[in-house]
Design a protein around this motif. Sequence first.
Motif, short mmCIF file in Angstrom:
data_model
loop_
_atom_site.label_atom_id
_atom_site.label_comp_id
_atom_site.label_asym_id
_atom_site.label_seq_id
_atom_site.Cartn_x
_atom_site.Cartn_y
_atom_site.Cartn_z
N VAL A 1 -7.82 -11.56 10.96
CA VAL A 1 -8.88 -10.98 10.47
C VAL A 1 -8.53 -11.18 9.10
CG1 VAL A 1 -10.05 -8.89 10.26
CG2 VAL A 1 -9.53 -9.81 12.41
N MET A 2 -7.61 -10.46 8.55
CA MET A 2 -7.25 -10.21 7.12
C MET A 2 -6.46 -11.28 6.60
SD MET A 2 -6.93 -6.22 6.87
CE MET A 2 -7.94 -5.68 5.71
N GLN A 3 -5.64 -12.26 7.34
CA GLN A 3 -5.09 -13.39 6.94
C GLN A 3 -3.86 -12.98 6.35
OE1 GLN A 3 -6.00 -16.13 8.05
NE2 GLN A 3 -7.83 -15.47 9.06
N TYR A 4 -3.01 -11.84 6.57
CA TYR A 4 -1.84 -11.43 6.04
C TYR A 4 -0.79 -12.27 6.80
CZ TYR A 4 -4.01 -7.70 3.32
OH TYR A 4 -4.88 -7.05 2.40
N GLU A 8 3.95 -9.35 4.80
CA GLU A 8 2.84 -8.82 4.19
C GLU A 8 2.21 -7.62 5.01
OE1 GLU A 8 1.15 -12.33 1.20
OE2 GLU A 8 0.25 -11.88 3.21
N GLY A 9 1.99 -7.70 6.00
CA GLY A 9 1.42 -6.67 6.95
C GLY A 9 2.52 -5.51 6.89
N LEU A 10 3.87 -5.70 7.09
CA LEU A 10 4.81 -4.73 7.19
C LEU A 10 4.90 -4.00 5.71
CD1 LEU A 10 7.59 -6.64 9.15
CD2 LEU A 10 6.31 -4.40 10.02
N VAL A 11 4.70 -4.56 4.72
CA VAL A 11 4.62 -3.99 3.36
C VAL A 11 3.46 -3.17 3.33
CG1 VAL A 11 4.37 -4.47 0.93
CG2 VAL A 11 5.86 -5.87 2.32
N LEU A 12 2.43 -3.58 3.76
CA LEU A 12 1.10 -2.73 3.75
C LEU A 12 1.38 -1.55 4.50
CD1 LEU A 12 -1.85 -2.51 2.74
CD2 LEU A 12 -2.50 -3.71 4.90
N GLY A 13 2.14 -1.66 5.66
CA GLY A 13 2.12 -0.71 6.71
C GLY A 13 3.12 0.28 5.95
N SER A 14 4.06 0.10 5.44
CA SER A 14 5.06 0.97 4.68
C SER A 14 4.23 1.81 3.78
CB SER A 14 6.25 0.34 4.40
OG SER A 14 6.00 -0.56 3.14
N VAL A 15 3.36 1.13 2.96
CA VAL A 15 2.45 1.93 2.02
C VAL A 15 1.81 3.04 2.54
CG1 VAL A 15 0.88 1.48 0.15
CG2 VAL A 15 2.86 -0.29 0.24
N LEU A 16 1.04 2.57 3.87
CA LEU A 16 0.26 3.44 4.27
C LEU A 16 0.86 4.58 5.18
CD1 LEU A 16 -2.47 0.82 5.41
CD2 LEU A 16 -2.63 2.59 3.44
#
Length: 84
Positions: A1-4, A8-16
């Motif tokens: 869906v977001m093409q991560y 990159e998905g793990l980095v985004l998850g750790s930020v959130l």
Amino acid sequence: VMQYTPLEGLVLGSVLAALGDGLVIPKMQEFSQSFPGHALPRLVSTWAPVEASFVLTTFGVLAGLATPEAASAIHRIVLANALR
């Protein structure tokens, strides 16, 4: 869906994932005034800084691995993050 990529998905998850002590602890103080003697405010006040430290460490390791130059020298980045 977001093409991560997965990294990159793990980095985004750790930020959130970080709660932020400045937001949680004042709310728990309000909760403890409303419900005196309840154990939840003490537990949250104890674990919120631990959770924030874990998420910041995870972000540091994952962000180091997600950089483009990480593809050529992954062993040096893993070693540098382990020594941090």
